[in-house]
Structure formats: structure tokens, C-alpha cells
Scaffold this motif. Structure first.
Motif, PDB file in Angstrom:
ATOM      1  N   ALA A  36       0.839  -1.197   0.000  1.00  0.00           N
ATOM      2  CA  ALA A  36       0.000   0.000   0.000  1.00  0.00           C
ATOM      3  C   ALA A  36       0.877   1.250   0.000  1.00  0.00           C
ATOM      4  N   VAL A  37       0.375   2.322  -0.610  1.00  0.00           N
ATOM      5  CA  VAL A  37       1.146   3.566  -0.744  1.00  0.00           C
ATOM      6  C   VAL A  37       1.651   4.053   0.608  1.00  0.00           C
ATOM      7  N   GLU A  38       0.775   4.100   1.583  1.00  0.00           N
ATOM      8  CA  GLU A  38       1.143   4.622   2.903  1.00  0.00           C
ATOM      9  C   GLU A  38       2.247   3.786   3.538  1.00  0.00           C
ATOM     10  N   GLN A  39       2.154   2.459   3.377  1.00  0.00           N
ATOM     11  CA  GLN A  39       3.159   1.560   3.945  1.00  0.00           C
ATOM     12  C   GLN A  39       4.528   1.796   3.296  1.00  0.00           C
ATOM     13  N   ILE A  40       4.544   1.922   1.960  1.00  0.00           N
ATOM     14  CA  ILE A  40       5.805   2.124   1.237  1.00  0.00           C
ATOM     15  C   ILE A  40       6.429   3.464   1.612  1.00  0.00           C
ATOM     16  N   PHE A  41       5.590   4.494   1.781  1.00  0.00           N
ATOM     17  CA  PHE A  41       6.110   5.828   2.070  1.00  0.00           C
ATOM     18  C   PHE A  41       6.590   5.971   3.504  1.00  0.00           C
ATOM     19  N   LYS A  42       5.812   5.442   4.431  1.00  0.00           N
ATOM     20  CA  LYS A  42       6.133   5.666   5.843  1.00  0.00           C
ATOM     21  C   LYS A  42       7.101   4.635   6.409  1.00  0.00           C
ATOM     22  N   ASN A  43       7.122   3.441   5.784  1.00  0.00           N
ATOM     23  CA  ASN A  43       7.987   2.402   6.322  1.00  0.00           C
ATOM     24  C   ASN A  43       8.601   1.557   5.206  1.00  0.00           C
ATOM     25  N   PRO A  44       9.400   2.178   4.307  1.00  0.00           N
ATOM     26  CA  PRO A  44      10.012   1.398   3.220  1.00  0.00           C
ATOM     27  C   PRO A  44      11.039   0.417   3.779  1.00  0.00           C
ATOM     28  N   LYS A  45      11.060  -0.788   3.204  1.00  0.00           N
ATOM     29  CA  LYS A  45      11.960  -1.832   3.702  1.00  0.00           C
ATOM     30  C   LYS A  45      13.240  -1.916   2.862  1.00  0.00           C
ATOM     31  N   ASN A  46      13.114  -1.783   1.544  1.00  0.00           N
ATOM     32  CA  ASN A  46      14.249  -1.988   0.648  1.00  0.00           C
ATOM     33  C   ASN A  46      15.111  -0.721   0.550  1.00  0.00           C
ATOM     34  N   PRO A  47      16.447  -0.866   0.565  1.00  0.00           N
ATOM     35  CA  PRO A  47      17.327   0.318   0.450  1.00  0.00           C
ATOM     36  C   PRO A  47      17.079   1.127  -0.820  1.00  0.00           C
ATOM     37  N   TYR A  48      16.725   0.436  -1.914  1.00  0.00           N
ATOM     38  CA  TYR A  48      16.465   1.138  -3.178  1.00  0.00           C
ATOM     39  C   TYR A  48      15.236   2.037  -3.063  1.00  0.00           C
ATOM     40  N   THR A  49      14.189   1.539  -2.400  1.00  0.00           N
ATOM     41  CA  THR A  49      12.976   2.339  -2.188  1.00  0.00           C
ATOM     42  C   THR A  49      13.298   3.567  -1.340  1.00  0.00           C
ATOM     43  N   LYS A  50      14.106   3.362  -0.313  1.00  0.00           N
ATOM     44  CA  LYS A  50      14.516   4.477   0.553  1.00  0.00           C
ATOM     45  C   LYS A  50      15.289   5.525  -0.260  1.00  0.00           C
ATOM     46  N   ALA A  51      16.144   5.036  -1.166  1.00  0.00           N
ATOM     47  CA  ALA A  51      16.939   5.939  -1.994  1.00  0.00           C
ATOM     48  C   ALA A  51      16.064   6.741  -2.951  1.00  0.00           C
ATOM     49  N   LEU A  52      15.059   6.092  -3.544  1.00  0.00           N
ATOM     50  CA  LEU A  52      14.136   6.797  -4.441  1.00  0.00           C
ATOM     51  C   LEU A  52      13.407   7.914  -3.709  1.00  0.00           C
TER      52      LEU A  52
END
Length: 562
Positions: free
Chosen positions: A240-256
């Protein structure tokens, strides 16, 4: 919301080439798109986003593209369907909005005819019925003057209007699934927001499913229910969008998420994918006190460039009995640029930013006013004097591909301007300089022997920057030089521009429609609308306390994420 999957992609792999030299670009990815759901796919160029959408549409080349796995749409495996069946699905049940409307629309046919053609083919409407339905679609996508645009050719309307024509074409047959592939890249932030709101409203009204593809995670958060993050052909994270934004797990997602310029603070350097993945980035913030000290040193010197009441007028074509209409692209503009400064120039397409840049460089001379460089009037200089001055006044183009000669290797493209301006003792010395420049912009020696088509967009932009700094310029105009780049590549290029500015003492005029990028780069900011300056001052101050409603609208249109 019903959760029955309309589209199921299961263990999809996509390869190109022959059996002997096969390259796999998508590696066993799986995801669902439910009915009445908006799913976003994000990732950099080359991550496999567009290839995945082309596989769903059945548009991969038959001879060189191979797919394995399953693509189940409405109960049918699309990979097992004959071309005849796919043609009945494509355009009617699954439709697509392409990234570049100018290349997707036929330049020799009117906009109205191209949309009517879809209706006549799939819905079996006659010419009159198709025209009526097309005009209704143009109204639905909020195109101004639908009847005029019906009879207009693509080149006669703006980029935002062309994208709306593409959307009208895509929704004409009320598809169950709409794929939007980078539909807002390189559009103004205000037009971008309008397109997003339009797509969301159409999805809510028609209950279609929407697969929205972008490199900008903040942008996807404005529209999507669920996000799929792709990297090097693999799905690294989804949820879910909120989950990815508030609690990203993957380093690549965090970097984006971290690569886009922040609006609430000013970092000395933007984080990049590489720096975050290697855990080597520790962001340092530039304080207001540090900025104030720097500006005090900058603005006590005389200006490097001074623009006084500059105007640039164009005359429209007119009939035999009609008067020519004067259109002022730049209207009474005045400002100063100081040595070592970055002056940001922001505004929507058509506001006069690029015209102003060309006038400063004497590529398209102004019709009134004056341009003073180091106290000398550029208008008073002869052609030979202007040619000599070109070395000091340089331009980084928006599209580096079209500014590079496709027939010569990168090394020759770097040597050419050095030879013209007699930089370097001989060819060997110039080659040494060219190799040093490539290294300076983060490209190794092998790029010297490559052709432009062998490079990515970010690499070509680095070559464009290398060619600019080869001239050892004093003033560099960056005209939308990062607008079409991925967020992560954009961060690398912005960092590079700032490093080069510090090392070589450059002065920048940084032109963009993206206020977030301009705010990160600029000391002073100019906001333009319809050829005139509507607001001017310190970049941070204007963002924090805009005085004009137009500036507020530009700031409100910036995707901010959750």
C-alpha cells in the motif's frame, strides 16, 4: 473496493535477442491489479517498467522479444492468445497512454480524426456519431475549445493538450484497464497536477483499473492505492502507498524517496542511489546563517550580467487584409546576475524562460532593451566579437541527444569545440583534456569511443556538461537540463553541477518548470508568467512566503508525497 484481480502477472520474464545472445531485462516478476484499483509502478530507466507494460499490451517485437510466465487478463492468458484476439482486446479492453504524445500521435492527421478512428474501428460508429462522441470525450478531459482542437494537428496544440488528446483516445472505448506510461514526464508541475487529477477523476467515474508507471515515487503517491517498486528487472518491494512511504523496507525504495530535493530544508548535497545503498551518505544541511554569509560575499561585487527592460516580440502570420499580431514572448524584463551565483528562472511552458536564455546568448536577438556582460552591451558587439565571447557564455540543453551529432563518437564531440576555440596545444593535448573532462563528470575512458545512441539519458547529459565545461565558461545557462531525467539520475547531475560550480567558479542561470529543483539549486529566484517577471527574490524566502497567487499555485502543484 472489490478485490477480484482483473490482471494477474505471474512469474513474468522478458528477454531480447537471439538464443546465442539473449539478454533478460525482466526477471520473474509477479503482481496483481484488482478491479477499480490504481496501481503504481516506479523505478529508474532500465528497471523494466515500460517493457512490462508492453508485454501486457502484446506490443513487444515478435522476432527479438520473448516472454515466459503468465499474464492473465479477465480470465485469459494474453501470452497464449493469437494476434487477431489481441487486436480486439488492445485499445478496447486494455488501453495505453504513452510517454511522448508528440511521437505517439500521427503528425499528418488531425487530433479529432485520430480519436474518431478508434471509435469507428472498435465501436462501429459512423463518421457523424464518432465526431459527436469525440467532442464529448474532449469535454470530459477538459480540453479548451473542443471543436477547434478536433480540427487541429498535434503540433498546433501544447504538450499538456496533446496528453489530454491521448487520454481521450485511451478512454474512448471505456477500457477495463488503462496503462499510463510516464504520462506527465517533462510537463509543467501545474499541468502534471491537472493530468493526475483528471486521471483520478476518470478512474472514479468509469471504475476502470489504472496501471500508472513513473520514476517519481512522490508523484505516484498522489494517485495510486498500491505501489510496485522495480529495480534492474525485479520487483524489490510492493504494498500500500502509505506503507511504502512511511515504512520502506528496501534500500532502493529508501533511496528513491530521498533523491528528490527536499522542500523544508537545504542540503549541501542530494543523496543518490549509490551513496544510500553503500551507506556512505550523511546529509549535511546548509544553515540560513551560512547562506547569508555566502550571499554577502556574492552581492558586494559588481554584476557579471545585467538585463535592462528586455523585450522579445514575434509577429504572427496574417492574411492579406489583416494586421500582423505582435506576441511578446519576453516583456520588459530586468534583473542582475552576480559572479558565482545560481539564478533560478521558473515558470510554466510558454512563459518566456527559454526565449530569454536565447536572447542572452545572442542566439535569438531581443527586439528592445539591453544586455550588459561585464559592463559591455552585447547588442553593440560585432559578429566576430560575439563568436569570441561564445567561449565564456555556454548553454546546457534540455535534450542532450538532439544536441549531439549521432555520427561522431563522444570524444570527437568534445574535441570539436576545443579545436574551434583553440583550447589546448595540439590534438594530443585536447584528447588528454577530453579524457579528464569525462572522468570529471563520472564517465570512464571507454565513453570517449562510444556513439550517443549507446549512452543512457543521464550519461548523455553528463557528456553535454563535459562539452560545456571544456570551454572554461564564465556564465552557463542550464535550460531544463534535468527535466526529463530519472529522479535518482537528476540528483547525480544536480550534485555534479554544484561541484563544478565550486571547482571552476561558474555562474549559472538555471531554467526549469520544477520549483523544487530550482529552489535546491538557486540563490535568487525569478518567477515568470506570460513573458513578465511576477516575483523575484531569495529562493528560500519566496518558497516560504510567496506573495503572488501564481507562485503559490506553482508551489502547491509540487508532488509532496504522503
Amino acid at each position: 473496493m472489490r478485490q477480484h484481480p482483473l490482471l494477474t502477472v505471474q512469474d513474468l520474464s522478458v528477454s531480447f535477442g537471439s538464443k546465442k545472445s539473449k539478454v533478460t531485462v525482466v526477471h520473474g516478476i509477479s503482481f496483481d491489479v484488482s478491479e477499480n484499483e490504481i496501481v503504481g509502478i516506479v523505478g529508474e530507466s532500465g528497471s523494466g517498467k515500460s517493457v512490462t507494460s508492453m508485454a501486457v499490451m502484446g506490443l513487444l517485437p515478435k522476432k527479438t522479444g520473448q516472454c515466459t510466465g503468465e499474464i492473465i487478463f479477465d480470465g485469459k492468458d494474453l501470452l497464449k492468445q493469437e494476434a487477431k484476439v489481441l487486436r480486439t482486446i488492445r485499445g478496447k479492453e486494455i488501453a495505453m497512454i504513452f510517454q511522448e504524445p508528440m511521437s505517439a500521435l500521427n503528425p499528418s492527421l488531425t487530433c479529432g480524426f485520430q480519436v474518431s478512428e478508434i471509435l469507428r474501428h472498435h465501436e462501429r460508429l459512423n463518421a457523424s456519431e464518432a465526431k459527436k462522441e469525440t467532442l464529448s470525450l474532449f469535454e470530459k478531459v477538459k480540453l479548451p475549445r473542443p471543436r477547434d482542437i478536433f480540427s487541429s494537428y498535434p503540433h498546433q496544440i501544447s504538450g499538456g493538450q496533446m496528453q489530454r488528446v491521448m487520454i481521450a483516445m485511451a478512454i474512448a472505448c471505456k477500457p477495463k484497464l488503462l496503462i499510463a506510461d510516464e504520462p506527465t514526464t517533462a510537463l509543467d508541475v501545474t499541468v502534471q497536477k491537472e493530468i493526475l487529477l483528471l486521471l483520478k477523476a476518470l478512474q472514479k467515474e468509469t471504475h476502470m483499473s489504472l496501471l500508472f508507471i513513473s520514476h517519481d515515487l512522490s508523484l505516484v503517491s498522489e494517485i495510486a492505492d498500491k505501489v510496485i517498486v522495480m529495480y534492474q528487472g525485479e520487483v524489490v518491494e510492493q504494498g500500500a502507498v502509505e506503507q511504502i512511504f512511511k515504512n520502506p523496507k528496501n534500500p532502493y525504495t529508501k533511496a528513491l524517496l530521498a533523491s528528490r530535493p527536499t522542500l523544508d530544508k537545504r542540503l549541501a548535497k542530494l543523496p543518490t542511489i549509490a551513496s544510500l545503498a553503500n551507506k556512505t551518505f550523511f546529509p549535511s544541511e546548509i544553515t540560513p546563517q551560512q547562506r547569508a554569509m555566502r550571499h554577502k560575499a556574492l552581492y558586494t561585487k559588481p554584476p557579471l550580467l545585467e538585463i535592462r527592460n528586455l523585450e522579445k516580440a514575434y509577429y504572427s502570420n496574417a492574411g492579406f487584409f489583416q494586421k500582423k499580431r505582435i506576441v511578446k514572448a519576453v516583456d520588459g524584463v530586468s534583473f542582475k546576475v552576480f559572479e558565482g551565483e545560481t539564478l533560478g528562472l521558473v515558470g510554466e511552458s510558454g512563459c518566456g524562460k527559454s526565449t530569454l536564455g536565447k536572447a542572452i546568448l545572442q542566439l535569438d536577438k531581443a527586439t528592445a532593451g539591453s544586455i550588459l556582460y561585464r559592463g559591455k552591451s552585447l547588442e553593440a558587439l560585432s559578429h566576430s566579437e560575439i563568436r569570441k565571447l561564445r567561449k565564456e557564455l555556454q548553454l546546457i540543453f534540455q535534450d542532450p541527444y538532439s544536441s549531439l551529432n549521432p555520427r561522431i563518437v563522444i570524444g570527437e564531440a568534445l574535441l570539436e569545440p576545443m579545436k574551434v576555440h583553440r583550447i589546448g596545444r595540439d590534438k594530443r593535448d585536447r584528447k588528454r583534456r577530453a579524457l579528464n573532462l569525462l572522468e570529471r563528470v563520472g564517465l570512464d575512458e571507454s565513453y570517449y569511443y562510444r556513439y550517443p545512441h549507446e549512452l543512457s539519458g543521464g550519461q548523455r547529459q553528463r557528456v553535454g556538461i563535459a562539452r560545456t565545461i571544456a570551454m572554461e565558461p564564465k556564465l552557463v545557462i542550464c535550460d531544463e537540463s534535468v527535466s526529463a531525467l530519472d529522479i535518482s539520475v537528476q540528483a547525480q547531475v544536480l550534485n555534479l553541477l554544484n561541484e563544478l560550480k565550486d571547482d571552476f567558479g561558474f555562474t549559472y542561470i538555471f531554467i526549469s518548470h520544477d520549483l523544487a529543483v530550482v529552489k535546491y539549486m538557486a540563490d535568487q529566484l525569478i518567477v515568470m508568467k506570460e513573458g513578465a517577471i511576477v516575483e523575484m527574490g531569495d529562493a528560500d524566502e519566496i518558497y516560504a512566503n510567496p506573495t503572488q497567487s501564481y507562485t503559490k499555485r506553482l508551489i502547491d502543484a509540487i508532488p509532496k508525497g504522503i
